[in-house]
Design a protein around this motif. Sequence first.
Motif, PDB file in Angstrom:
ATOM      1  N   LEU A 154      13.556   3.538   2.385  1.00  0.00           N
ATOM      2  CA  LEU A 154      12.297   4.218   2.122  1.00  0.00           C
ATOM      3  C   LEU A 154      12.523   5.711   1.919  1.00  0.00           C
ATOM      4  O   LEU A 154      11.601   6.513   2.055  1.00  0.00           O
ATOM      5  CB  LEU A 154      11.325   3.988   3.281  1.00  0.00           C
ATOM      6  CG  LEU A 154      10.916   2.530   3.540  1.00  0.00           C
ATOM      7  CD1 LEU A 154       9.974   2.463   4.722  1.00  0.00           C
ATOM      8  CD2 LEU A 154      10.294   1.914   2.308  1.00  0.00           C
ATOM      9  N   GLU A 161       3.688  10.219   4.790  1.00  0.00           N
ATOM     10  CA  GLU A 161       3.598   9.020   3.955  1.00  0.00           C
ATOM     11  C   GLU A 161       4.112   7.797   4.699  1.00  0.00           C
ATOM     12  O   GLU A 161       3.579   6.696   4.554  1.00  0.00           O
ATOM     13  CB  GLU A 161       4.381   9.230   2.660  1.00  0.00           C
ATOM     14  CG  GLU A 161       3.696  10.204   1.700  1.00  0.00           C
ATOM     15  CD  GLU A 161       4.604  10.670   0.578  1.00  0.00           C
ATOM     16  OE1 GLU A 161       4.089  11.290  -0.367  1.00  0.00           O
ATOM     17  OE2 GLU A 161       5.836  10.434   0.661  1.00  0.00           O
ATOM     18  N   ARG A 162       5.124   8.004   5.541  1.00  0.00           N
ATOM     19  CA  ARG A 162       5.633   6.899   6.357  1.00  0.00           C
ATOM     20  C   ARG A 162       4.560   6.440   7.357  1.00  0.00           C
ATOM     21  O   ARG A 162       4.398   5.247   7.610  1.00  0.00           O
ATOM     22  CB  ARG A 162       6.901   7.332   7.091  1.00  0.00           C
ATOM     23  CG  ARG A 162       7.640   6.193   7.796  1.00  0.00           C
ATOM     24  CD  ARG A 162       8.847   6.751   8.538  1.00  0.00           C
ATOM     25  NE  ARG A 162       9.808   7.337   7.632  1.00  0.00           N
ATOM     26  CZ  ARG A 162      10.828   6.660   7.076  1.00  0.00           C
ATOM     27  NH1 ARG A 162      10.991   5.386   7.363  1.00  0.00           N
ATOM     28  NH2 ARG A 162      11.655   7.241   6.253  1.00  0.00           N
ATOM     29  N   LEU A 165       2.097   4.410   5.381  1.00  0.00           N
ATOM     30  CA  LEU A 165       2.654   3.095   5.050  1.00  0.00           C
ATOM     31  C   LEU A 165       2.623   2.173   6.262  1.00  0.00           C
ATOM     32  O   LEU A 165       2.329   0.980   6.142  1.00  0.00           O
ATOM     33  CB  LEU A 165       4.094   3.254   4.550  1.00  0.00           C
ATOM     34  CG  LEU A 165       4.819   1.962   4.144  1.00  0.00           C
ATOM     35  CD1 LEU A 165       4.069   1.250   3.022  1.00  0.00           C
ATOM     36  CD2 LEU A 165       6.252   2.267   3.719  1.00  0.00           C
ATOM     37  N   THR A 166       2.896   2.709   7.426  1.00  0.00           N
ATOM     38  CA  THR A 166       2.845   1.916   8.653  1.00  0.00           C
ATOM     39  C   THR A 166       1.437   1.382   8.898  1.00  0.00           C
ATOM     40  O   THR A 166       1.246   0.216   9.256  1.00  0.00           O
ATOM     41  CB  THR A 166       3.305   2.750   9.853  1.00  0.00           C
ATOM     42  OG1 THR A 166       4.643   3.212   9.631  1.00  0.00           O
ATOM     43  CG2 THR A 166       3.269   1.932  11.138  1.00  0.00           C
ATOM     44  N   VAL A 168      -0.927   0.988   6.594  1.00  0.00           N
ATOM     45  CA  VAL A 168      -1.213   0.001   5.541  1.00  0.00           C
ATOM     46  C   VAL A 168      -0.624  -1.350   5.940  1.00  0.00           C
ATOM     47  O   VAL A 168      -1.251  -2.395   5.797  1.00  0.00           O
ATOM     48  CB  VAL A 168      -0.627   0.458   4.187  1.00  0.00           C
ATOM     49  CG1 VAL A 168      -0.702  -0.674   3.161  1.00  0.00           C
ATOM     50  CG2 VAL A 168      -1.370   1.668   3.662  1.00  0.00           C
ATOM     51  N   LEU A 192      -1.760   6.930  -0.643  1.00  0.00           N
ATOM     52  CA  LEU A 192      -1.496   5.569  -1.103  1.00  0.00           C
ATOM     53  C   LEU A 192      -0.959   5.577  -2.539  1.00  0.00           C
ATOM     54  O   LEU A 192      -0.001   4.867  -2.863  1.00  0.00           O
ATOM     55  CB  LEU A 192      -2.779   4.738  -1.025  1.00  0.00           C
ATOM     56  CG  LEU A 192      -2.618   3.227  -1.191  1.00  0.00           C
ATOM     57  CD1 LEU A 192      -1.911   2.626   0.014  1.00  0.00           C
ATOM     58  CD2 LEU A 192      -3.975   2.567  -1.378  1.00  0.00           C
ATOM     59  N   LEU A 195       2.629   6.656  -2.513  1.00  0.00           N
ATOM     60  CA  LEU A 195       3.514   5.597  -2.013  1.00  0.00           C
ATOM     61  C   LEU A 195       3.756   4.535  -3.087  1.00  0.00           C
ATOM     62  O   LEU A 195       4.887   4.060  -3.257  1.00  0.00           O
ATOM     63  CB  LEU A 195       2.900   4.949  -0.765  1.00  0.00           C
ATOM     64  CG  LEU A 195       3.002   5.771   0.525  1.00  0.00           C
ATOM     65  CD1 LEU A 195       2.097   5.176   1.594  1.00  0.00           C
ATOM     66  CD2 LEU A 195       4.445   5.813   1.020  1.00  0.00           C
ATOM     67  N   ARG A 204      -1.275  -2.657  -3.193  1.00  0.00           N
ATOM     68  CA  ARG A 204      -1.322  -2.545  -1.742  1.00  0.00           C
ATOM     69  C   ARG A 204      -0.625  -3.715  -1.042  1.00  0.00           C
ATOM     70  O   ARG A 204      -0.009  -3.534   0.008  1.00  0.00           O
ATOM     71  CB  ARG A 204      -2.791  -2.468  -1.305  1.00  0.00           C
ATOM     72  CG  ARG A 204      -3.005  -1.986   0.128  1.00  0.00           C
ATOM     73  CD  ARG A 204      -4.481  -2.050   0.483  1.00  0.00           C
ATOM     74  NE  ARG A 204      -4.755  -1.334   1.707  1.00  0.00           N
ATOM     75  CZ  ARG A 204      -5.220  -0.091   1.766  1.00  0.00           C
ATOM     76  NH1 ARG A 204      -5.432   0.594   0.649  1.00  0.00           N
ATOM     77  NH2 ARG A 204      -5.450   0.497   2.924  1.00  0.00           N
ATOM     78  N   LEU A 207       2.952  -3.002  -0.688  1.00  0.00           N
ATOM     79  CA  LEU A 207       3.187  -1.984   0.333  1.00  0.00           C
ATOM     80  C   LEU A 207       3.184  -2.607   1.726  1.00  0.00           C
ATOM     81  O   LEU A 207       3.985  -2.234   2.590  1.00  0.00           O
ATOM     82  CB  LEU A 207       2.120  -0.883   0.256  1.00  0.00           C
ATOM     83  CG  LEU A 207       2.195   0.068  -0.936  1.00  0.00           C
ATOM     84  CD1 LEU A 207       1.075   1.104  -0.845  1.00  0.00           C
ATOM     85  CD2 LEU A 207       3.550   0.769  -1.010  1.00  0.00           C
ATOM     86  N   ALA A 211       6.363  -2.507   4.261  1.00  0.00           N
ATOM     87  CA  ALA A 211       6.262  -1.946   5.609  1.00  0.00           C
ATOM     88  C   ALA A 211       6.884  -2.875   6.638  1.00  0.00           C
ATOM     89  O   ALA A 211       7.586  -2.434   7.559  1.00  0.00           O
ATOM     90  CB  ALA A 211       4.794  -1.681   5.955  1.00  0.00           C
TER      91      ALA A 211
END
Length: 222
Positions: A154, A161-162, A165-166, A168, A192, A195, A204, A207, A211
């Motif tokens: 990643l 952003e991490r 993402l977590t 999401v 989003l 990412l 999504r 994503l 994750a």
Amino acid sequence: MTIRVLLADDQPLVRAALRMVITDTPDVEVVGEAGDGAEAVRLTGELAPDVVVMDIRMPGMDGIEATRLITTGPGTTRVVVLTTFDDDDYVYGALRAGASGFLVKDMALDDILAAVRVVASGDALIAPSVTRRLIKEFAARPATTPPPPPRAALGGITDREREVLTLVGSGLSNAEIADRLCISVATAKTYLTRLLAKLDARDRVQLVILAYEAGLVAPSGS
């Protein structure tokens, strides 16, 4: 703008029910029907529908392989898979193959229409409660999924952003992410979008899978 839909299901009654409700809908039209995966792939190439509503269990080529061929093809057609609640393994495979979401066969027809519109607009149909159950269950099955890549996979995303993402991956909506991080919904959407671009993710749903595969969200029971 009319949404052009291809129905792929080996049960004529299912196709007939969907076609009937779509016929009465001004912004959605059925442009073709397929009884198996191979026919769905062929008709997608010929008709270029916006959305394929794809059954998973079909004779010959199943919906997972058909989804993979359609989403990796040259067109922009998006796929929504049809499932029952005991099809989790198949659904996970379909999401990994590039499907933009999934529908449950006993959903109200109006809800299925709404889902088609969501996917046609470029978003992914992802119900948080169902997604958590699906992804957590199969993230905990090393025999059926590849081992999580190192977090370095990643690389290029920021710490914020991490975090996004977590969240999401945990099934949170944009509004819930905004509330959790004390940012605006517009800012959450911007993260989003970044990412999706940085991780070369289609939507999504991908994503969420990234994750879990990257170990940002712990599998169920861990």
